[in-house]
Enzyme design. Structure first.
Site, short mmCIF file in Angstrom:
data_model
loop_
_atom_site.label_atom_id
_atom_site.label_comp_id
_atom_site.label_asym_id
_atom_site.label_seq_id
_atom_site.Cartn_x
_atom_site.Cartn_y
_atom_site.Cartn_z
CG ASP A 1 42.87 34.03 42.96
OD1 ASP A 1 41.89 33.92 43.56
OD2 ASP A 1 43.12 34.79 41.87
CB VAL B 1 42.75 31.90 25.07
CG1 VAL B 1 42.90 31.41 23.77
CG2 VAL B 1 43.80 32.29 25.98
CB ALA B 2 41.58 34.19 29.47
CB SER B 3 40.04 39.58 28.41
OG SER B 3 40.11 40.90 28.60
CB ALA B 4 41.12 39.14 34.00
CB SER B 5 40.36 43.98 35.89
OG SER B 5 40.97 43.01 36.75
CB ILE B 6 45.22 42.47 36.33
CG1 ILE B 6 44.70 43.22 37.31
CG2 ILE B 6 46.77 42.97 36.01
CD1 ILE B 6 44.83 44.55 37.83
#
EC number: 2.7.-.-
Length: 503
Positions: free
Chosen positions: A283, A126-131
């Site tokens: 954050d 459902v979500a994707s980031a660099s880490i």
């Protein structure tokens, strides 16, 4: 060979985006300036401002450099404002990795087949980031959960890019005019720590659990529950949260959410975290905040948190109150008393510097004054007087700027001072007033109960010890005196003997 290949890729991107123009004015060594000037200039992005070119180059270099740019955007003390503002636009969004890799990572990390861990697991993230990336799932007990999974084989890539960053930092420090002032090696070291903290999802789980404990009965903030039996360094399983993104103002209005109250909640939550708990979510950008149907905030992504000591909290409260009362002398003495400024600092000189920087701010209405800018100005002034600002306060400044941006997006007329002042006054009263004295006495009562009965004996023992020391010193003095007397008696006797013999 891979290191050289990566270096060549970076050099090519630096050329493509015309970053030569950004480097040239800052080159210190004449020979290097001559070489850089002779390099061909790329015309592809020549019509774009330099800050935009830098952002595009970092995006092109990949997720690790995107994160570096995000960290640099929080350091206006190191970068010009236009660069910091442009780097703040960097988005940590990358394509998801293969679902089979995600499944394998979870099973290897938690030690069981995924069918035994979750009643349902959605392979589509459902979500994707660099880490990492996030999947939706359900436990056998019925709870809907979010499963965060680290990207496989990420450590090698990170270490390779960090090695290049350290090399570049050393070159910048030696060869550029502003190299030492910018402290590039310290920035890379800070980024290294920040990145490795994010690679340990057990740390994030502990952060989320602590924040949830702090706000368990809050009517302003919801923090998802952590399911530690389904967590490891590579996997984090937390309660699934449904809400509206904080940036979707139109949808919030359609749902009847009171935006003014929501903006005030944001300020109160921040100051509660900072001054009551000394532990804050660091954050708080819009991607990490949802709004529940009942109007409460929902916090997500707990990889970066900050903590403050009692000294830090007292320093901040005194400075904020003194600043908004235009008591610049108190700002100066607070810096010296707290140890942030050297003890031999002239309070009057520091007061004059603070007044010069801060007084123009008061030409604006209070509702337009930025707490984050106030803090930044104080830090800038402090550096002129050889004050080393602690990392947790820089992190606090970044968070405060995020909170202000969110608050004024929800309510452009938000007066942060009016919202925060009662909180600060109440906190200061609790720290230095009669109630603080009574609370400290109660806290120390168990120790006093243990110490008081034995106090006469300990005093007597100290007195006896003191007497023994005095007697020993007197005896030593007597012996020394006697020895001196014996020496002179012997000398006199020898002189008399010699005089008799000479006769």
């Amino acid at each position: 060979m891979k290191w050289f290949s990566r270096f060549a890729t970076i050099s090519r991107i630096v050329y493509r985006y015309g970053l030569r123009d950004m480097l040239l004015p800052h080159v210190h060594a004449d020979w290097l300036r001559h070489i850089v000037r002779r390099l061909p200039a790329s015309a592809q992005f020549a019509n774009q401002p330099l800050p935009v070119r830098l952002r595009l180059a970092l995006e092109n270099l990949g997720p690790i450099f995107v994160k570096l740019g995000q960290v640099l955007s929080t350091r206006p003390d190191l970068l010009p404002p236009d660069y910091a503002a442009e780097l703040a636009k960097l988005q940590d969004k990358v394509p998801p990795f293969d679902a089979e890799l995600s499944r394998r990572q979870i099973e290897q990390s938690l030690g069981k087949p995924i069918e035994e861990l979750y009643a349902r697991f959605d392979p589509q993230p459902v979500a994707s980031a660099s880490i990492a990336q996030v999947h939706r799932a359900a436990l056998f007990s019925g709870e809907e959960v979010a499963v965060k999974v680290l990207r496989p084989n990420l450590t090698k890539v990170i270490e390779q890019d960090l090695a290049l960053m350290r090399f570049a930092a050393g070159c910048i420090e030696r060869l550029f005019a502003d190299g030492k002032r910018l402290k590039p090696r310290e920035v890379v070291a800070e980024f290294d720590k920040y990145l490795h903290d994010e690679l340990d999802l057990m740390r994030e789980a502990a952060n989320a659990s602590q924040l949830r404990h702090n706000f368990i009965d809050s009517d302003m903030l919801i923090v998802p529950q952590v399911y530690f039996d389904y967590c490891s360094r590579e996997v984090l399983t937390i309660e699934w949260m449904d809400g509206t993104p904080i940036s979707d103002i139109n949808r919030l209005k359609e749902q009847g959410i009171d935006l003014q109250k929501l903006a005030q909640y944001g300020v109160e939550i921040f100051f509660t975290q900072v001054f009551k708990h000394g532990f804050f979510h660091a954050d708080m950008h819009p991607g990490n905040i949802l709004v529940a149907p009942d109007g409460r905030y929902i916090a997500l992504d707990f990889g970066i948190v900050g903590s403050l000591t009692e000294y830090d909290k007292r320093y901040l409260a005194i400075n904020f109150l003194a600043f908004f009362n235009r008591d610049y002398h108190r700002v100066a003495t607070a810096h010296i008393e707290s140890g942030w400024a050297p003890a031999d600092t002239c309070a009057e000189d520091l007061e004059a510097a603070v007044r010069t920087v801060c007084e123009p701010i008061f030409n604006k209405p209070l509702a337009e004054i930025s707490f984050g800018i106030v803090l930044m100005r104080l830090f800038e002034t402090s550096r002129r007087f050889h004050v080393e600002i602690q990392p947790q306060l820089v992190l606090l400044q970044k968070t405060l700027l995020n909170i202000e941006g969110l608050g004024r997006q929800l309510d452009p007329q938000l007066d942060l001072w009016q919202t925060a002042r009662p909180f600060l006054v109440k906190w200061m009263d609790s720290q230095i007033g009669v109630r603080a004295l009574w609370r400290n006495l109660k806290n120390e009562a168990p120790d006093w109960a243990e110490i008081l009965p034995s106090l006469p004996r300990k005093i007597s023992s100290l007195v006896d010890e003191k007497r023994r020391h005095e007697m020993r010193d007197a005896y030593a003095h007597l012996i020394a005196t006697q020895r001196r007397q014996n020496f002179w008696l012997a000398a006199i006797a020898l002189i008399l003997l010699v005089s008799v013999l000479l006769k």
